[in-house]
Design a protein around this motif. Structure first.
Motif, PDB file in Angstrom:
ATOM      1  N   LEU A  72     -56.205 -75.859  61.330  1.00  0.00           N
ATOM      2  CA  LEU A  72     -56.551 -77.126  61.976  1.00  0.00           C
ATOM      3  C   LEU A  72     -57.923 -77.629  61.581  1.00  0.00           C
ATOM      4  CD1 LEU A  72     -55.294 -76.396  65.615  1.00  0.00           C
ATOM      5  CD2 LEU A  72     -54.212 -77.851  63.904  1.00  0.00           C
ATOM      6  N   THR A  73     -58.918 -76.720  61.569  1.00  0.00           N
ATOM      7  CA  THR A  73     -60.307 -77.158  61.415  1.00  0.00           C
ATOM      8  C   THR A  73     -60.944 -76.744  60.091  1.00  0.00           C
ATOM      9  OG1 THR A  73     -61.180 -75.130  62.372  1.00  0.00           O
ATOM     10  CG2 THR A  73     -60.649 -76.911  63.906  1.00  0.00           C
ATOM     11  N   SER A  74     -60.283 -75.884  59.338  1.00  0.00           N
ATOM     12  CA  SER A  74     -60.816 -75.301  58.100  1.00  0.00           C
ATOM     13  C   SER A  74     -62.021 -74.406  58.346  1.00  0.00           C
ATOM     14  CB  SER A  74     -61.179 -76.381  57.073  1.00  0.00           C
ATOM     15  OG  SER A  74     -60.010 -77.044  56.670  1.00  0.00           O
ATOM     16  N   GLU A  75     -62.308 -74.091  59.621  1.00  0.00           N
ATOM     17  CA  GLU A  75     -63.409 -73.180  59.951  1.00  0.00           C
ATOM     18  C   GLU A  75     -62.970 -71.751  59.634  1.00  0.00           C
ATOM     19  OE1 GLU A  75     -66.470 -73.814  61.485  1.00  0.00           O
ATOM     20  OE2 GLU A  75     -66.130 -75.977  61.454  1.00  0.00           O
ATOM     21  N   PRO A  76     -63.794 -70.968  58.938  1.00  0.00           N
ATOM     22  CA  PRO A  76     -63.421 -69.580  58.680  1.00  0.00           C
ATOM     23  C   PRO A  76     -63.532 -68.730  59.950  1.00  0.00           C
ATOM     24  CG  PRO A  76     -65.577 -70.050  57.742  1.00  0.00           C
ATOM     25  CD  PRO A  76     -65.068 -71.338  58.324  1.00  0.00           C
ATOM     26  N   TYR A  77     -62.635 -67.775  60.082  1.00  0.00           N
ATOM     27  CA  TYR A  77     -62.706 -66.829  61.201  1.00  0.00           C
ATOM     28  C   TYR A  77     -62.042 -65.526  60.798  1.00  0.00           C
ATOM     29  CZ  TYR A  77     -57.757 -67.506  62.329  1.00  0.00           C
ATOM     30  OH  TYR A  77     -56.392 -67.526  62.274  1.00  0.00           O
ATOM     31  N   ASP A  78     -62.342 -64.463  61.547  1.00  0.00           N
ATOM     32  CA  ASP A  78     -61.744 -63.158  61.281  1.00  0.00           C
ATOM     33  C   ASP A  78     -60.443 -63.019  62.060  1.00  0.00           C
ATOM     34  OD1 ASP A  78     -63.696 -62.278  59.533  1.00  0.00           O
ATOM     35  OD2 ASP A  78     -64.941 -61.422  61.115  1.00  0.00           O
ATOM     36  N   GLN A  79     -59.364 -62.818  61.329  1.00  0.00           N
ATOM     37  CA  GLN A  79     -58.050 -62.619  61.940  1.00  0.00           C
ATOM     38  C   GLN A  79     -57.765 -61.119  61.957  1.00  0.00           C
ATOM     39  OE1 GLN A  79     -55.397 -64.914  63.033  1.00  0.00           O
ATOM     40  NE2 GLN A  79     -54.709 -62.926  63.778  1.00  0.00           N
ATOM     41  N   GLU A  80     -57.646 -60.563  63.162  1.00  0.00           N
ATOM     42  CA  GLU A  80     -57.312 -59.142  63.279  1.00  0.00           C
ATOM     43  C   GLU A  80     -55.870 -58.944  62.827  1.00  0.00           C
ATOM     44  OE1 GLU A  80     -59.397 -56.614  64.348  1.00  0.00           O
ATOM     45  OE2 GLU A  80     -60.943 -58.158  64.282  1.00  0.00           O
ATOM     46  N   ILE A  81     -55.631 -57.869  62.080  1.00  0.00           N
ATOM     47  CA  ILE A  81     -54.252 -57.565  61.719  1.00  0.00           C
ATOM     48  C   ILE A  81     -53.979 -56.081  61.923  1.00  0.00           C
ATOM     49  CG2 ILE A  81     -53.889 -59.466  60.095  1.00  0.00           C
ATOM     50  CD1 ILE A  81     -54.361 -57.552  57.824  1.00  0.00           C
ATOM     51  N   GLU A  82     -52.774 -55.827  62.367  1.00  0.00           N
ATOM     52  CA  GLU A  82     -52.280 -54.462  62.493  1.00  0.00           C
ATOM     53  C   GLU A  82     -50.832 -54.491  62.050  1.00  0.00           C
ATOM     54  OE1 GLU A  82     -52.985 -52.208  65.977  1.00  0.00           O
ATOM     55  OE2 GLU A  82     -55.055 -52.893  66.143  1.00  0.00           O
ATOM     56  N   SER A  83     -50.450 -53.479  61.303  1.00  0.00           N
ATOM     57  CA  SER A  83     -49.080 -53.456  60.818  1.00  0.00           C
ATOM     58  C   SER A  83     -48.701 -52.037  60.447  1.00  0.00           C
ATOM     59  CB  SER A  83     -48.961 -54.368  59.586  1.00  0.00           C
ATOM     60  OG  SER A  83     -47.619 -54.486  59.201  1.00  0.00           O
ATOM     61  N   ASP A  84     -47.421 -51.785  60.415  1.00  0.00           N
ATOM     62  CA  ASP A  84     -46.982 -50.495  59.908  1.00  0.00           C
ATOM     63  C   ASP A  84     -45.631 -50.655  59.231  1.00  0.00           C
ATOM     64  OD1 ASP A  84     -44.831 -49.298  62.084  1.00  0.00           O
ATOM     65  OD2 ASP A  84     -46.330 -50.610  62.970  1.00  0.00           O
ATOM     66  N   LEU A  85     -45.358 -49.742  58.350  1.00  0.00           N
ATOM     67  CA  LEU A  85     -44.150 -49.801  57.536  1.00  0.00           C
ATOM     68  C   LEU A  85     -43.608 -48.386  57.387  1.00  0.00           C
ATOM     69  CD1 LEU A  85     -42.613 -51.637  55.222  1.00  0.00           C
ATOM     70  CD2 LEU A  85     -44.079 -50.350  53.703  1.00  0.00           C
ATOM     71  N   GLN A  86     -42.314 -48.239  57.613  1.00  0.00           N
ATOM     72  CA  GLN A  86     -41.671 -46.941  57.387  1.00  0.00           C
ATOM     73  C   GLN A  86     -40.787 -47.070  56.157  1.00  0.00           C
ATOM     74  OE1 GLN A  86     -41.454 -48.165  60.814  1.00  0.00           O
ATOM     75  NE2 GLN A  86     -43.262 -46.965  61.238  1.00  0.00           N
ATOM     76  N   LEU A  87     -40.882 -46.077  55.311  1.00  0.00           N
ATOM     77  CA  LEU A  87     -40.125 -46.092  54.070  1.00  0.00           C
ATOM     78  C   LEU A  87     -39.523 -44.707  53.847  1.00  0.00           C
ATOM     79  CD1 LEU A  87     -39.580 -47.889  51.528  1.00  0.00           C
ATOM     80  CD2 LEU A  87     -41.590 -46.836  50.514  1.00  0.00           C
ATOM     81  N   VAL A  88     -38.250 -44.685  53.536  1.00  0.00           N
ATOM     82  CA  VAL A  88     -37.580 -43.429  53.192  1.00  0.00           C
ATOM     83  C   VAL A  88     -37.522 -43.363  51.670  1.00  0.00           C
ATOM     84  CG1 VAL A  88     -35.401 -42.157  53.299  1.00  0.00           C
ATOM     85  CG2 VAL A  88     -36.229 -43.385  55.314  1.00  0.00           C
ATOM     86  N   VAL A  89     -37.983 -42.250  51.115  1.00  0.00           N
ATOM     87  CA  VAL A  89     -37.981 -42.085  49.661  1.00  0.00           C
ATOM     88  C   VAL A  89     -36.937 -41.034  49.303  1.00  0.00           C
ATOM     89  CG1 VAL A  89     -39.363 -41.558  47.627  1.00  0.00           C
ATOM     90  CG2 VAL A  89     -40.448 -42.615  49.618  1.00  0.00           C
ATOM     91  N   LYS A  90     -35.959 -41.462  48.506  1.00  0.00           N
ATOM     92  CA  LYS A  90     -34.898 -40.551  48.070  1.00  0.00           C
ATOM     93  C   LYS A  90     -34.931 -40.472  46.548  1.00  0.00           C
ATOM     94  CE  LYS A  90     -31.748 -41.378  51.915  1.00  0.00           C
ATOM     95  NZ  LYS A  90     -30.386 -41.731  52.295  1.00  0.00           N
ATOM     96  N   PHE A  91     -34.165 -39.537  46.017  1.00  0.00           N
ATOM     97  CA  PHE A  91     -34.094 -39.390  44.561  1.00  0.00           C
ATOM     98  C   PHE A  91     -32.686 -39.721  44.090  1.00  0.00           C
ATOM     99  CE2 PHE A  91     -37.598 -36.837  46.035  1.00  0.00           C
ATOM    100  CZ  PHE A  91     -38.596 -37.219  45.160  1.00  0.00           C
TER     101      PHE A  91
END
Length: 177
Positions: A72-91
């Motif tokens: 909206l304003t083009s003002e810079p700000y710090d955006q908190e982020i948290e995330s997680d990802l689960q991945l299964v690795v097979k052969f």
């Protein structure tokens, strides 16, 4: 992609069980993907690899912040982020990453590069609409916000006399109960 060598997890020499890897991410990581949406970033990544006999599970957990411009304003700000990802690795016979939750590595592979997964997870963790917290709570003072308020359409008062007489008859039915 040479900068991303640090994101290889060499699993072939690891014992069975859980192993932790930690990474700190700044803008050079995103720039290596040609992504320049963030002014700056400071994100901690913890990758937990659980090695089993026939497969592995990888949990990637991210927390930190990215500095972005408000939509909206083009003002810079710090955006908190948290995330997680689960991945299964097979052969399997050949490399296949078409499934979001399962990665198939060819037999004989000895390491996994998690950079692409980390990149996608972080980019998706940032909200689509970026709004400065000061806009939401009314504390941000900005010329852009003042101008937006000034240009906002005023409520138009409808003229009561300009009603269609056919509707007036119907309205009487509602009020005559």
């Amino acid at each position: 992609m040479k900068k991303l060598k640090g994101f290889f997890i060499p699993f072939s020499g690891l014992k069975l069980g859980k192993h932790e890897f930690e990474y700190t991410i700044d803008n050079t990581f995103f720039e290596s993907f040609g992504y320049e949406e963030f002014n700056s970033s400071s994100i901690n990544i913890k990758a937990i690899l659980d090695k089993m006999n026939t497969m592995m599970e990888l949990d990637i957990i991210a927390s930190g912040s990215v500095n972005v411009n408000c939509d909206l304003t083009s003002e810079p700000y710090d955006q908190e982020i948290e995330s997680d990802l689960q991945l299964v690795v097979k052969f399997g016979e050949e490399y296949n990453d078409e499934d979001d939750e399962i990665l198939i590595l060819p037999h004989g592979e000895y390491q996994i590069n998690i950079a692409q997964y980390v990149y996608e997870m972080l980019v998706l963790a940032v909200p689509q609409k970026r709004v400065h917290p000061g806009v939401l709570d009314g504390t941000l003072k900005s010329e852009v916000l003042d101008k937006l308020e000034e240009l906002q359409p005023k409520e138009i008062q409808e003229n009561k006399e300009d009603t269609d007489p056919r509707w007036d008859g119907l309205k009487k039915l509602l009020t005559d109960k």
